[in-house]
Design a protein around this motif. Structure first.
Motif, PDB file in Angstrom:
ATOM      1  N   ARG A 596       0.830  -1.208   0.000  1.00 28.46           N
ATOM      2  CA  ARG A 596       0.000   0.000   0.000  1.00 28.46           C
ATOM      3  C   ARG A 596       0.863   1.256   0.000  1.00 28.46           C
ATOM      4  O   ARG A 596       0.602   2.222  -0.730  1.00 28.46           O
ATOM      5  CB  ARG A 596      -0.931   0.002   1.226  1.00 28.46           C
ATOM      6  CG  ARG A 596      -1.919   1.168   1.232  1.00 28.46           C
ATOM      7  CD  ARG A 596      -2.594   1.316   2.580  1.00 28.46           C
ATOM      8  NE  ARG A 596      -1.653   1.708   3.628  1.00 28.46           N
ATOM      9  CZ  ARG A 596      -1.210   2.954   3.792  1.00 28.46           C
ATOM     10  NH1 ARG A 596      -1.594   3.923   2.977  1.00 28.46           N
ATOM     11  NH2 ARG A 596      -0.371   3.234   4.773  1.00 28.46           N
ATOM     12  N   GLU A 600       1.041   4.136  -2.979  1.00 25.94           N
ATOM     13  CA  GLU A 600       0.786   5.549  -2.685  1.00 25.94           C
ATOM     14  C   GLU A 600       1.991   6.403  -3.076  1.00 25.94           C
ATOM     15  O   GLU A 600       1.852   7.505  -3.624  1.00 25.94           O
ATOM     16  CB  GLU A 600       0.470   5.708  -1.198  1.00 25.94           C
ATOM     17  CG  GLU A 600       0.152   7.131  -0.761  1.00 25.94           C
ATOM     18  CD  GLU A 600      -1.197   7.626  -1.257  1.00 25.94           C
ATOM     19  OE1 GLU A 600      -1.567   8.764  -0.927  1.00 25.94           O
ATOM     20  OE2 GLU A 600      -1.882   6.884  -1.999  1.00 25.94           O
ATOM     21  N   ARG A 603       1.979   6.745  -6.840  1.00 26.02           N
ATOM     22  CA  ARG A 603       0.891   7.608  -7.298  1.00 26.02           C
ATOM     23  C   ARG A 603       1.255   9.079  -7.135  1.00 26.02           C
ATOM     24  O   ARG A 603       1.094   9.893  -8.061  1.00 26.02           O
ATOM     25  CB  ARG A 603      -0.390   7.289  -6.513  1.00 26.02           C
ATOM     26  CG  ARG A 603      -1.611   8.051  -6.979  1.00 26.02           C
ATOM     27  CD  ARG A 603      -2.826   7.665  -6.155  1.00 26.02           C
ATOM     28  NE  ARG A 603      -2.739   8.155  -4.785  1.00 26.02           N
ATOM     29  CZ  ARG A 603      -3.063   9.384  -4.406  1.00 26.02           C
ATOM     30  NH1 ARG A 603      -3.510  10.253  -5.311  1.00 26.02           N
ATOM     31  NH2 ARG A 603      -2.975   9.740  -3.138  1.00 26.02           N
ATOM     32  N   SER A 654      -9.351  12.113  -6.417  1.00 27.17           N
ATOM     33  CA  SER A 654      -8.389  12.242  -5.324  1.00 27.17           C
ATOM     34  C   SER A 654      -8.208  13.711  -4.966  1.00 27.17           C
ATOM     35  O   SER A 654      -8.387  14.611  -5.789  1.00 27.17           O
ATOM     36  CB  SER A 654      -7.038  11.643  -5.722  1.00 27.17           C
ATOM     37  OG  SER A 654      -6.407  12.449  -6.696  1.00 27.17           O
TER      38      SER A 654
END
Length: 899
Positions: A596, A600, A603, A654
């Motif tokens: 995870r 992140e 991204r 987002s």
């Protein structure tokens, strides 16, 4: 070139089957299947180019029974019959291989593997190094210090160490491993439920198959029972899987030297196969040399005097249609300097007018302003038809010189795209090869490559003239080849004339308008992202227990699988545990923290490098705005895409994506207006499917996701919870994109059974949608294409592919493409209407962006209300559907506020 092998043995049967199952099922214009055949020939060419062997043989299975059928009557008994379209390609392939001058072997009574095994063993005994090109794992048993395998597709090689690493046993134990595992494809019985890992473990423990059989009583559990039950048949299984190395052949490895190719036969075959790339590899014979000379040296003129220019001007005036092209210094239409222009009025006749070649010793050229002023009446006349290749670029460049290019009748890039969006690339060089069988002068040939590549103004006129004139002349020839094909299909003809061509000037104006950005805000966002990225890196190091490079798959793999013991979700083609984004997402969804954090980190790093850092650097010095490039001929469904920068991929859901959108701002005294189609693809689904409940829900103006939840759950709309609406939304959109119950379960975080129940209820309540999907699949299988409401076609080469995965993918595309493609057509029609109003009435607004189903305008503050009304009307009237088209309009001081 890779060297070092004295003999190359090609497993032709493996090549053929792999090409058939891996490549699209293509055919020539006469309907003869060609996909696997051409695929094998391309693989052979690459193999020969890579290794240039002195000795080579292509080995095929011979028809009829083999000694293995005598040993075991059920050998290969479960194999389905050979597909007819594959069978039809075998003999032609043999003929082409022979015409290439390659020794071809097919020995009755044995298999290709046995012929390869015998020749490789003989070569090794003679001190020769052999490379076997195959996709068949059985041949790993042949590997030794003088025999190497290379994978047909990946190029990966297997020497003894690589065999041991891949299979867990050395080459000499591969036969034993295969005997234990059996082979479902060949119907060879092994030990039930004994996979390669179990077999390798037994062989490591007990030495060989005889040792495993002797100590079978020591193997515990059900698999031990299976082993003991299989003991009687294991010797036979070993005989079936052992490749023979002792055949009595009529030739030796030294006889396998290639002969001179039969160029005439090859040329005839390549033409029959319509394999233009293969045809281009052949040297010219007398006939071809003459044809090439004629086409490569047409009547090209270099215009350096006013008299020569005026003579060509007269030709252009008299031509019913002429091709036009610009030569410039850059691909960026906002920076490109005009270096020259070229024309063609008929195939074989073209001219180049150089205007700004400034290399040392360049001859005098006509004045650029004089030429443009002289050409202006022709170029700006809407009644003088022109054809070009990517005319949007030429239009944008000329606009910077005060010339408004009109009369855009045809664009060969768009002609090719409309004919078949997926059949080929749509650049001029590719089109010339596909449709004219011509090799064009490549820019790299005259300008060089890389950092030392010349700009066009630096290229000598002796080379530049032919290159530029050819661009115009080939464009005209392409149009003559492509346009009759479009005219023969009224649906495509209408799409091309009414949507694609009128959109060209719209996109040019939108690109040149550009969009203003707040550089200071982006700089602050970039700094904030940098701090978060650094913090995520620290957290990842803490979870891993040591520092590592978050961008290194190798280091991530070592930490995941060797140190943390995370489960292996998938492997790469080379057998290494994968750390792809899909794998990271699955591990993160399963609750693992480090994947995870890495996702992140990636991204945010991508947002920073792509947008917050890069956008300020892309501001044009003259306009103070960012200018993207929109592409009509990229997405198969007709959607526009954009690049430099890509405005289509800025995330909207987002916080970081919305923050980036806040940096898109209007000029002082103006506002941004965003007009977005509401659920357009679902509305198109209602129209196409004719489902009564779906039509009624849209007609009543209901929240379609709430209505869907109410339908499938048997509730009143007001009883539907937010979570239930979210699930219905996932179903509504998931079905459009072919999502399975498994995918829906993952998205909603529920078990697969519950997801399947949702899907079943949906189709029970909306039977028209299921009928549309079934109808569309059947039509796609029949016609090999699907269409939008406006006649756009998407061809589906894999719709009846033997590979189930590829066939299922084509079926999903068949259902989605008419929806997504119609939505793309609708917004293009809206853009054309809105642009027409802007050009005609000159209101105080401009269209500055198109993103999927959204148009963004920059509008004077006092004109917002009227602009909203006119834009909504134009967009809602862009298509006549069985349900109303709705448009949401927002206005704000930045893009995020307006959306």
């Amino acid at each position: 070139m890779t060297q070092g092998y004295d003999l190359v043995l090609v497993d032709g049967s493996s090549y053929l089957f792999r090409a058939y199952h891996a490549l699209p099922k293509l055919s020539n214009s006469h309907g003869e299947p060609t996909g696997a055949l051409v695929g094998v020939l391309n693989m052979l060419r690459k193999l020969i180019d890579d290794y240039q062997p002195e000795r080579i043989a292509v080995v095929f299975d011979a028809p009829g029974r083999t000694f293995r059928d005598d040993l075991f009557p059920d050998y290969k008994a479960t194999r389905p019959p050979l597909p007819e379209d594959l069978r039809a390609q075998i003999e032609p392939l043999h003929e082409v291989v022979r015409a290439m001058g390659l020794p071809l072997l097919a020995v009755p009574g044995v298999e290709a593997d046995d012929v390869i095994g015998t020749l490789a063993t003989q070569a090794a005994a003679a001190g020769l190094r052999t490379l076997i090109s195959t996709g068949d794992k059985d041949l790993a048993q042949l590997v030794d210090e003088r025999i190497t395998l290379v994978n047909t597709m990946s190029g990966a090689q297997l020497d003894p160490e690589a065999v041991r690493a891949k299979f867990g046993v050395p080459p000499e134990r591969i036969v034993d491993l295969l005997a234990l595992t059996g082979d479902n494809v060949d119907n060879i019985p092994g030990v039930p439920n004994c996979g390669p890992k179990t077999a390798a473990k037994w062989l490591q423990a007990y030495g060989d198959l005889d040792g495993v059989m002797a100590r079978a009583d020591e193997v515990k559990g059900k698999v031990g029972d299976n082993l003991r039950a299989a003991l009687d048949r294991l010797p036979l299984t070993r005989d079936l899987t052992r490749v023979r190395r002792d055949l009595s052949l009529d030739l030796s490895p030294d006889d396998l030297r290639p002969a001179q190719p039969d160029l005439k036969a090859l040329r005839d075959w390549y033409r029959r196969l319509e394999a233009r790339r293969l045809l281009a590899t052949l040297p010219d014979d007398g006939e071809l040399a003459h044809a090439t000379a004629v086409s490569a040296a047409p009547g090209y003129e270099l215009i350096l005097t006013e008299a020569a220019f005026e003579a060509w001007y007269t030709r252009l005036e008299q031509a019913p249609l002429f091709a036009f092209d610009t030569e410039t210094t850059a691909l960026d239409y906002m920076r490109a300097e005009l270096v020259g222009v070229s024309f063609a009025v008929e195939p074989g006749r073209a001219a180049y007018v150089p205007l700004a070649h400034d290399y040392p010793g360049a001859p005098d050229q006509l004045d650029r302003n004089w030429v443009l002023d002289r050409l202006r009446p022709l170029l700006e006349d809407p009644d003088r038809p022109k054809v070009g290749q990517n005319l949007k670029y030429d239009m944008s460049v000329l606009a910077r010189y005060g010339v408004a290019l009109r009369g855009l009748a045809h664009d060969t890039m768009l002609e090719s795209y409309v004919l078949d969006s997926t059949a080929t690339r749509h650049d001029m060089d590719s089109l010339a090869k596909k449709y004219l069988d011509r090799d064009t002068i490549r820019f790299e040939t005259i300008a060089g490559k890389g950092a030392k590549q010349l700009t066009f103004n630096q290229i000598p006129l002796e080379q530049a003239g032919d290159y530029a004139a050819e661009d115009a002349e080939v464009t005209l020839s392409l149009h003559r080849a492509l346009w009759p094909r479009i005219e023969a299909l009224p649906g495509l003809s209408g799409l091309y004339r009414e949507i694609e061509m009128p959109l060209v000037p719209v996109l040019s104006r939108m690109e040149r308008a550009g969009v203003r950005i707040d550089r200071e805000l982006l700089a602050a966002q970039s700094q904030a992202l940098a701090e978060r990225i650094q913090a995520l890196e620290g957290q990842a190091h803490a979870v891993a227990g040591r520092p590592f490079n978050l961008g290194s798959p190798k280091q991530i793999g070592a930490i995941f699988f060797d140190e943390l013991g995370l489960p292996v979700v998938a492997k790469t083609p080379t057998g290494v545990p994968s750390t792809s984004e899909g794998v990271l997402e699955q591990l993160a969804n399963d609750g693992h923290e480090l994947p995870r954090l890495i996702l992140e980190h990636r991204r945010l790093a991508k947002l920073r490098s792509t947008y917050t850092d890069k956008l300020p650097q892309m501001v044009n010095a003259h306009t103070g705005r960012v200018h993207t490039s929109y592409h009509q001929a990229v997405a198969a469904t007709g959607r526009l895409s954009s690049s430099d920068p890509n405005l289509q991929n800025i995330p909207i859901r987002s916080d970081e994506g919305r923050a980036i959108r806040r940096a898109f701002v209007p000029e002082p005294g103006r506002r941004l207006l965003a007009a977005d189609y509401s659920q357009i693809e679902l509305r198109i689904m209602a129209h196409l499917s004719g489902d009564e409940r779906l039509l009624a829900a849209f007609a009543a103006g209901q929240d379609i996701h709430r209505a869907t939840a109410a339908e499938i759950l048997g509730l009143a709309p007001e009883q539907v919870t937010g979570e239930q609406r979210r699930s219905a939304k996932a179903i509504n959109f998931g079905l459009i994109y072919g999502m399975s119950a498994f995918g829906l379960a993952r998205q909603l975080g529920i078990d697969r059974g519950a997801a399947q129940e949702y899907v079943d209820r949906y189709f029970a309540r909306y039977p028209g949608v299921r009928a549309y999907m079934e109808r569309t699949r059947a039509q796609a299988r029949r016609d090999k294409y699907v269409e939008t409401l406006f006649g756009r076609r998407l061809y589906l080469t894999d719709i009846d592919h033997s590979n189930q995965g590829r066939r299922a993918g084509a079926e999903r595309t068949a259902i989605n493409a008419p929806l997504q493609g119609t939505a793309a057509d609708v917004i293009k029609r809206a853009m054309i209407v809105v642009d027409g109003w802007i050009e005609r009435d000159a209101p105080p607004l401009r269209l500055i962006m198109q993103v999927h189903d959204e148009l963004v305008f920059e509008v004077a503050e006092g004109f917002v209300a009227e602009a909203s009304t006119r834009i909504r009307e134009a967009m809602q009237q862009a298509a006549d559907l069985a349900v109303p088209l709705l448009v949401d309009i927002g206005v704000g001081a930045n893009w995020d506020e307006a959306h």
